[in-house]
Motif scaffolding. Structure first.
Motif, PDB file in Angstrom:
ATOM      1  N   GLN A  20      45.693  29.745  61.008  1.00 55.99           N
ATOM      2  CA  GLN A  20      44.420  29.791  60.291  1.00 55.99           C
ATOM      3  C   GLN A  20      44.691  30.002  58.797  1.00 55.99           C
ATOM      4  OE1 GLN A  20      41.863  32.938  61.546  1.00 55.99           O
ATOM      5  NE2 GLN A  20      40.239  32.435  60.095  1.00 55.99           N
ATOM      6  N   VAL A  21      44.169  29.089  58.002  1.00 62.32           N
ATOM      7  CA  VAL A  21      44.390  29.156  56.564  1.00 62.32           C
ATOM      8  C   VAL A  21      43.353  30.079  55.927  1.00 62.32           C
ATOM      9  CG1 VAL A  21      44.450  27.856  54.418  1.00 62.32           C
ATOM     10  CG2 VAL A  21      45.348  26.838  56.525  1.00 62.32           C
ATOM     11  N   GLN A  22      43.826  30.945  55.063  1.00 65.34           N
ATOM     12  CA  GLN A  22      42.915  31.809  54.300  1.00 65.34           C
ATOM     13  C   GLN A  22      43.334  31.838  52.843  1.00 65.34           C
ATOM     14  OE1 GLN A  22      42.863  35.649  56.504  1.00 65.34           O
ATOM     15  NE2 GLN A  22      40.666  35.295  56.636  1.00 65.34           N
ATOM     16  N   LEU A  23      42.366  31.717  51.963  1.00 57.77           N
ATOM     17  CA  LEU A  23      42.555  31.911  50.541  1.00 57.77           C
ATOM     18  C   LEU A  23      41.608  33.023  50.133  1.00 57.77           C
ATOM     19  CD1 LEU A  23      42.552  28.196  49.299  1.00 57.77           C
ATOM     20  CD2 LEU A  23      44.527  29.599  49.862  1.00 57.77           C
ATOM     21  N   VAL A  24      42.156  34.129  49.681  1.00 54.51           N
ATOM     22  CA  VAL A  24      41.338  35.298  49.371  1.00 54.51           C
ATOM     23  C   VAL A  24      41.399  35.571  47.879  1.00 54.51           C
ATOM     24  CG1 VAL A  24      40.950  37.732  49.824  1.00 54.51           C
ATOM     25  CG2 VAL A  24      41.748  36.231  51.673  1.00 54.51           C
ATOM     26  N   GLU A  25      40.246  35.434  47.233  1.00 51.20           N
ATOM     27  CA  GLU A  25      40.160  35.645  45.787  1.00 51.20           C
ATOM     28  C   GLU A  25      39.718  37.067  45.485  1.00 51.20           C
ATOM     29  OE1 GLU A  25      38.211  31.286  45.926  1.00 51.20           O
ATOM     30  OE2 GLU A  25      37.770  33.150  46.990  1.00 51.20           O
ATOM     31  N   SER A  26      40.106  37.536  44.326  1.00 51.50           N
ATOM     32  CA  SER A  26      39.645  38.829  43.848  1.00 51.50           C
ATOM     33  C   SER A  26      39.716  38.841  42.325  1.00 51.50           C
ATOM     34  CB  SER A  26      40.495  39.965  44.429  1.00 51.50           C
ATOM     35  OG  SER A  26      41.837  39.839  44.024  1.00 51.50           O
ATOM     36  N   GLY A  27      39.054  39.830  41.736  1.00 56.49           N
ATOM     37  CA  GLY A  27      39.167  40.022  40.297  1.00 56.49           C
ATOM     38  C   GLY A  27      37.960  39.615  39.491  1.00 56.49           C
ATOM     39  N   GLY A  28      36.956  39.048  40.131  1.00 56.62           N
ATOM     40  CA  GLY A  28      35.760  38.679  39.384  1.00 56.62           C
ATOM     41  C   GLY A  28      34.967  39.900  38.976  1.00 56.62           C
ATOM     42  N   GLY A  29      33.931  39.667  38.172  1.00 60.42           N
ATOM     43  CA  GLY A  29      33.090  40.770  37.749  1.00 60.42           C
ATOM     44  C   GLY A  29      32.278  40.425  36.526  1.00 60.42           C
ATOM     45  N   LEU A  30      31.712  41.460  35.926  1.00 61.35           N
ATOM     46  CA  LEU A  30      30.883  41.321  34.726  1.00 61.35           C
ATOM     47  C   LEU A  30      31.686  41.778  33.514  1.00 61.35           C
ATOM     48  CD1 LEU A  30      28.135  40.939  33.276  1.00 61.35           C
ATOM     49  CD2 LEU A  30      27.612  43.309  33.922  1.00 61.35           C
ATOM     50  N   VAL A  31      31.682  40.975  32.478  1.00 58.21           N
ATOM     51  CA  VAL A  31      32.431  41.306  31.271  1.00 58.21           C
ATOM     52  C   VAL A  31      31.621  40.846  30.058  1.00 58.21           C
ATOM     53  CG1 VAL A  31      33.725  39.121  31.279  1.00 58.21           C
ATOM     54  CG2 VAL A  31      34.719  41.153  30.196  1.00 58.21           C
ATOM     55  N   GLN A  32      31.824  41.512  28.944  1.00 56.01           N
ATOM     56  CA  GLN A  32      31.180  41.114  27.703  1.00 56.01           C
ATOM     57  C   GLN A  32      31.898  39.911  27.102  1.00 56.01           C
ATOM     58  OE1 GLN A  32      28.358  42.500  26.195  1.00 56.01           O
ATOM     59  NE2 GLN A  32      28.174  43.599  28.137  1.00 56.01           N
ATOM     60  N   ALA A  33      31.156  39.125  26.351  1.00 59.04           N
ATOM     61  CA  ALA A  33      31.769  37.990  25.646  1.00 59.04           C
ATOM     62  C   ALA A  33      32.928  38.488  24.792  1.00 59.04           C
ATOM     63  CB  ALA A  33      30.732  37.286  24.791  1.00 59.04           C
ATOM     64  N   GLY A  34      34.013  37.720  24.820  1.00 59.28           N
ATOM     65  CA  GLY A  34      35.217  38.105  24.115  1.00 59.28           C
ATOM     66  C   GLY A  34      36.193  38.904  24.948  1.00 59.28           C
ATOM     67  N   GLY A  35      35.753  39.343  26.104  1.00 59.09           N
ATOM     68  CA  GLY A  35      36.589  40.141  26.980  1.00 59.09           C
ATOM     69  C   GLY A  35      37.515  39.312  27.844  1.00 59.09           C
ATOM     70  N   LEU A  37      41.876  36.865  37.596  1.00 57.85           N
ATOM     71  CA  LEU A  37      41.589  36.521  38.984  1.00 57.85           C
ATOM     72  C   LEU A  37      42.893  36.359  39.754  1.00 57.85           C
ATOM     73  CD1 LEU A  37      38.809  33.798  38.540  1.00 57.85           C
ATOM     74  CD2 LEU A  37      38.577  36.294  38.581  1.00 57.85           C
ATOM     75  N   SER A  38      42.828  36.705  41.037  1.00 58.76           N
ATOM     76  CA  SER A  38      43.966  36.510  41.936  1.00 58.76           C
ATOM     77  C   SER A  38      43.504  35.756  43.172  1.00 58.76           C
ATOM     78  CB  SER A  38      44.560  37.850  42.369  1.00 58.76           C
ATOM     79  OG  SER A  38      45.010  38.597  41.280  1.00 58.76           O
ATOM     80  N   CYS A  39      44.416  35.007  43.751  1.00 56.30           N
ATOM     81  CA  CYS A  39      44.139  34.306  45.015  1.00 56.30           C
ATOM     82  C   CYS A  39      45.402  34.362  45.852  1.00 56.30           C
ATOM     83  CB  CYS A  39      43.719  32.875  44.759  1.00 56.30           C
ATOM     84  SG  CYS A  39      43.630  31.843  46.247  1.00 56.30           S
ATOM     85  N   THR A  40      45.295  34.977  47.011  1.00 55.93           N
ATOM     86  CA  THR A  40      46.426  35.078  47.922  1.00 55.93           C
ATOM     87  C   THR A  40      46.198  34.177  49.118  1.00 55.93           C
ATOM     88  OG1 THR A  40      46.919  37.328  47.219  1.00 55.93           O
ATOM     89  CG2 THR A  40      47.808  36.624  49.331  1.00 55.93           C
ATOM     90  N   ALA A  41      47.202  33.364  49.416  1.00 50.38           N
ATOM     91  CA  ALA A  41      47.092  32.383  50.491  1.00 50.38           C
ATOM     92  C   ALA A  41      47.880  32.825  51.718  1.00 50.38           C
ATOM     93  CB  ALA A  41      47.619  31.032  50.021  1.00 50.38           C
ATOM     94  N   SER A  42      47.360  32.466  52.880  1.00 48.99           N
ATOM     95  CA  SER A  42      48.086  32.657  54.134  1.00 48.99           C
ATOM     96  C   SER A  42      47.789  31.468  55.026  1.00 48.99           C
ATOM     97  CB  SER A  42      47.674  33.966  54.823  1.00 48.99           C
ATOM     98  OG  SER A  42      46.293  33.974  55.100  1.00 48.99           O
ATOM     99  N   GLY A  43      48.722  31.207  55.955  1.00 50.17           N
ATOM    100  CA  GLY A  43      48.529  30.103  56.883  1.00 50.17           C
ATOM    101  C   GLY A  43      48.963  28.754  56.357  1.00 50.17           C
ATOM    102  N   ILE A  44      49.525  28.711  55.150  1.00 48.93           N
ATOM    103  CA  ILE A  44      50.045  27.471  54.583  1.00 48.93           C
ATOM    104  C   ILE A  44      51.463  27.729  54.089  1.00 48.93           C
ATOM    105  CG2 ILE A  44      47.808  26.554  53.861  1.00 48.93           C
ATOM    106  CD1 ILE A  44      48.502  27.448  50.983  1.00 48.93           C
ATOM    107  N   ILE A  45      52.204  26.626  53.900  1.00 53.46           N
ATOM    108  CA  ILE A  45      53.507  26.740  53.235  1.00 53.46           C
ATOM    109  C   ILE A  45      53.210  26.677  51.745  1.00 53.46           C
ATOM    110  CG2 ILE A  45      55.793  25.750  52.934  1.00 53.46           C
ATOM    111  CD1 ILE A  45      55.512  24.583  55.764  1.00 53.46           C
ATOM    112  N   PHE A  46      53.148  27.841  51.133  1.00 50.58           N
ATOM    113  CA  PHE A  46      52.649  27.965  49.760  1.00 50.58           C
ATOM    114  C   PHE A  46      53.401  27.042  48.813  1.00 50.58           C
ATOM    115  CE2 PHE A  46      50.096  30.142  46.745  1.00 50.58           C
ATOM    116  CZ  PHE A  46      50.859  30.350  45.600  1.00 50.58           C
TER     117      PHE A  46
END
Length: 121
Positions: A1-16, A20-29
């Motif tokens: 089972q292939v999974q791509l799990v993202e993280s790191g989003g959010g609210l930031v002020q302009a200029g900030g 982001l990160s994305c970790t994969a499993s179930g594939i030959i990366f």
């Protein structure tokens, strides 16, 4: 089972900055071209940046010089360092993995669930 799990989003002020990160499993990366795409409300999904197994990368013109994509093959993870963020960068950001054989067709690959990035003016 292939999974791509993202993280790191959010609210930031302009200029900030956000990372982001994305970790994969179930594939030959190391056989996959990895990419970040984004979709803003009412707009089509668009390419932000892609990176090959050998770490060659390309970027959308709108983010060139502000965003940096990288990958760690040992951790099956890609990153998107986003600096000098603008309100127009606001979107859901999706991770994509597509095999080298079909690298020109990202929709033949796999997608993560998306992570929201909101840039306040």
């Amino acid at each position: 089972q292939v999974q791509l799990v993202e993280s790191g989003g959010g609210l930031v002020q302009a200029g900030g900055s956000l990372r982001l990160s994305c970790t994969a499993s179930g594939i030959i990366f190391s056989d996959n071209v990895m990419g970040w795409y984004r979709q803003a409300p009412g707009k089509q999904r668009e390419l932000v940046a892609r990176i090959t197994p050998g770490s060659s990368s390309n970027y959308a013109e709108s983010v060139q010089g502000r965003f940096t994509i990288s990958r760690d093959n040992g951790k099956s993870t890609i990153y998107l360092q986003m600096n000098s963020l603008k309100p127009e960068d606001t979107a859901v950001y999706y991770c994509n993995a597509v095999h080298l054989r079909t690298a020109h067709y990202p929709n033949l690959g796999y997608w993560g669930q998306g992570t929201q990035v909101t840039v306040a003016s």
